[in-house]
Design a protein around this motif. Structure first.
Motif, PDB file in Angstrom:
ATOM      1  N   THR A 203     150.022  28.382 -95.856  1.00  0.00           N
ATOM      2  CA  THR A 203     148.875  27.464 -95.734  1.00  0.00           C
ATOM      3  C   THR A 203     147.684  27.970 -96.554  1.00  0.00           C
ATOM      4  O   THR A 203     147.584  29.161 -96.849  1.00  0.00           O
ATOM      5  CB  THR A 203     148.440  27.331 -94.261  1.00  0.00           C
ATOM      6  N   ASP A 204     146.817  27.061 -96.928  1.00  0.00           N
ATOM      7  CA  ASP A 204     145.568  27.459 -97.588  1.00  0.00           C
ATOM      8  C   ASP A 204     144.463  26.481 -97.193  1.00  0.00           C
ATOM      9  O   ASP A 204     144.659  25.637 -96.309  1.00  0.00           O
ATOM     10  CB  ASP A 204     145.741  27.547 -99.113  1.00  0.00           C
ATOM     11  N   ALA A 205     143.305  26.591 -97.865  1.00  0.00           N
ATOM     12  CA  ALA A 205     142.134  25.808 -97.440  1.00  0.00           C
ATOM     13  C   ALA A 205     142.185  24.341 -97.877  1.00  0.00           C
ATOM     14  O   ALA A 205     141.363  23.538 -97.434  1.00  0.00           O
ATOM     15  CB  ALA A 205     140.864  26.468 -97.962  1.00  0.00           C
TER      16      ALA A 205
ATOM     17  N   GLU B 151     135.196  24.539 -93.581  1.00  0.00           N
ATOM     18  CA  GLU B 151     135.490  25.570 -92.561  1.00  0.00           C
ATOM     19  C   GLU B 151     136.679  26.421 -92.984  1.00  0.00           C
ATOM     20  O   GLU B 151     136.679  27.639 -92.790  1.00  0.00           O
ATOM     21  CB  GLU B 151     135.806  24.926 -91.197  1.00  0.00           C
ATOM     22  N   GLU B 152     137.696  25.770 -93.534  1.00  0.00           N
ATOM     23  CA  GLU B 152     138.907  26.513 -93.910  1.00  0.00           C
ATOM     24  C   GLU B 152     138.639  27.478 -95.058  1.00  0.00           C
ATOM     25  O   GLU B 152     139.200  28.572 -95.094  1.00  0.00           O
ATOM     26  CB  GLU B 152     140.044  25.557 -94.286  1.00  0.00           C
ATOM     27  N   ARG B 153     137.756  27.073 -95.988  1.00  0.00           N
ATOM     28  CA  ARG B 153     137.429  27.987 -97.096  1.00  0.00           C
ATOM     29  C   ARG B 153     136.760  29.241 -96.539  1.00  0.00           C
ATOM     30  O   ARG B 153     137.103  30.357 -96.921  1.00  0.00           O
ATOM     31  CB  ARG B 153     136.532  27.297 -98.126  1.00  0.00           C
TER      32      ARG B 153
ATOM     33  N   PHE C  69     137.193  30.420 -93.643  1.00  0.00           N
ATOM     34  CA  PHE C  69     138.232  31.158 -92.915  1.00  0.00           C
ATOM     35  C   PHE C  69     139.087  31.993 -93.873  1.00  0.00           C
ATOM     36  O   PHE C  69     139.209  33.209 -93.736  1.00  0.00           O
ATOM     37  CB  PHE C  69     139.105  30.159 -92.149  1.00  0.00           C
ATOM     38  N   TYR C  70     139.645  31.325 -94.884  1.00  0.00           N
ATOM     39  CA  TYR C  70     140.572  32.023 -95.791  1.00  0.00           C
ATOM     40  C   TYR C  70     139.858  33.021 -96.697  1.00  0.00           C
ATOM     41  O   TYR C  70     140.446  33.983 -97.162  1.00  0.00           O
ATOM     42  CB  TYR C  70     141.367  31.020 -96.631  1.00  0.00           C
ATOM     43  N   GLU C  71     138.552  32.758 -96.962  1.00  0.00           N
ATOM     44  CA  GLU C  71     137.857  33.621 -97.917  1.00  0.00           C
ATOM     45  C   GLU C  71     137.000  34.690 -97.232  1.00  0.00           C
ATOM     46  O   GLU C  71     136.107  35.255 -97.849  1.00  0.00           O
ATOM     47  CB  GLU C  71     136.987  32.769 -98.859  1.00  0.00           C
TER      48      GLU C  71
HETATM   49  N1  IYR Z   1     143.330  26.596 -89.391  1.00  0.00           N
HETATM   50  C1  IYR Z   1     143.852  27.179 -90.631  1.00  0.00           C
HETATM   51  C2  IYR Z   1     144.645  28.409 -90.381  1.00  0.00           C
HETATM   52  C3  IYR Z   1     145.865  28.299 -89.569  1.00  0.00           C
HETATM   53  C4  IYR Z   1     145.931  29.000 -88.392  1.00  0.00           C
HETATM   54  C5  IYR Z   1     147.075  28.983 -87.636  1.00  0.00           C
HETATM   55  I1  IYR Z   1     147.165  30.136 -85.976  1.00  0.00           I
HETATM   56  C6  IYR Z   1     148.195  28.239 -88.062  1.00  0.00           C
HETATM   57  O1  IYR Z   1     149.356  28.234 -87.297  1.00  0.00           O
HETATM   58  C7  IYR Z   1     148.140  27.551 -89.256  1.00  0.00           C
HETATM   59  C8  IYR Z   1     146.946  27.583 -89.999  1.00  0.00           C
HETATM   60  C9  IYR Z   1     144.639  26.115 -91.421  1.00  0.00           C
HETATM   61  O2  IYR Z   1     144.860  25.017 -90.920  1.00  0.00           O
HETATM   62  O3  IYR Z   1     145.029  26.387 -92.551  1.00  0.00           O
END
Ligand code: IYR
Length: 219
Positions: free
Chosen positions: A110-112, A88-90, A92-94
């Motif tokens: 933060t990253d995936a 899911e995070e990939r 999101f970030y991509e």
């Molecule tokens: N869920 C993602 C992105 C993220 C979103 C928020 I708003 C944050 O405060 C931190 C991260 C992640 O966990 O990387």
């Protein structure tokens, strides 16, 4: 008829003592940081149980207590959660996240990659019950579960543990992996353990708004 019983536990304290207690908790809470680098050391289940009990004392709409906590230390289940969350995070970030959102996250770095989902000794998946077991509607679910989660974080931090509030979106995979019923929605995934000795935190996270910025007094 509504049964009422005498209130206990609210003996008045002298104001200087009251201020000392409030100040003491303020200091404790001020040291809390969101941790993203955990030590693998185990944490006894009894500590997690006690913190969940503390969360379970939270106020809730109509006292319906519309929460369920799934505490996971099983390595295979943690691995499955990591795999699903990183997918899911990939996404999101991509691509899914707007540039504005990514800009807001940039100071956190933060990253995936979410290795802590396996390293940390415990994950606590918090579920919100839209409806009760018999299908009855619950009220103020988000508020109630949010308050209980805040109390869970407070209990874990006071016990000396590090936490991360993790919200991969969507979190539907938690319903399946944690085998929860359809009336519950994943609310948040708490990552719990000792911070790694080498853990760092983004300096940005230390910027807390001041009292005048967060409050207005109408004396
Ligand atoms: N869920 C993602 C992105 C993220 C979103 C928020 I708003 C944050 O405060 C931190 C991260 C992640 O966990 O990387």
């Amino acid at each position: 008829m509504t049964e009422h019983i005498p209130l206990t536990g609210y003996d008045r304290v002298f104001e200087p003592e009251m201020l000392m207690r409030a100040e003491s908790l303020r200091r404790t809470l001020h040291t809390r940081r969101t941790i993203r680098d955990f030590a693998p050391d185990p944490i006894p289940r009894e500590i997690i149980e006690t913190c969940i009990r503390a969360a379970g004392t939270a106020p809730s709409g109509a006292n319906q207590q519309p929460w369920h906590f799934v505490a996971i230390s099983n390595a295979e289940i943690k691995r499955r959660i990591r795999e699903a969350a990183e997918a899911e995070e990939r996404a999101f970030y991509e691509g899914k996240a707007s540039d504005e959102w990514l800009d807001a996250l940039a100071p956190l770095g933060t990253d995936a990659d979410k290795p802590f989902l396996e390293t940390a000794p415990w994950l606590i998946a918090v579920f919100a019950q839209r409806r009760g077991d018999e299908g009855e509607k619950n009220y103020y679910v988000t508020e109630s579960v949010g308050i209980a989660t805040g109390m869970l974080i407070t209990a874990l931090h006071t016990a000396g543990l590090g936490t991360l509030t993790h919200t991969p979106a969507p979190m539907t995979f938690l319903t399946e992996i944690c085998e929860r019923p359809a009336n519950e929605k994943p609310f948040v995934l708490m990552v719990v353990g000792y911070p790694a000795k080498t853990a760092t935190v983004p300096a940005h996270a230390l910027n807390k708004k001041t009292l005048p910025q967060i409050s207005t007094f109408m004396d």
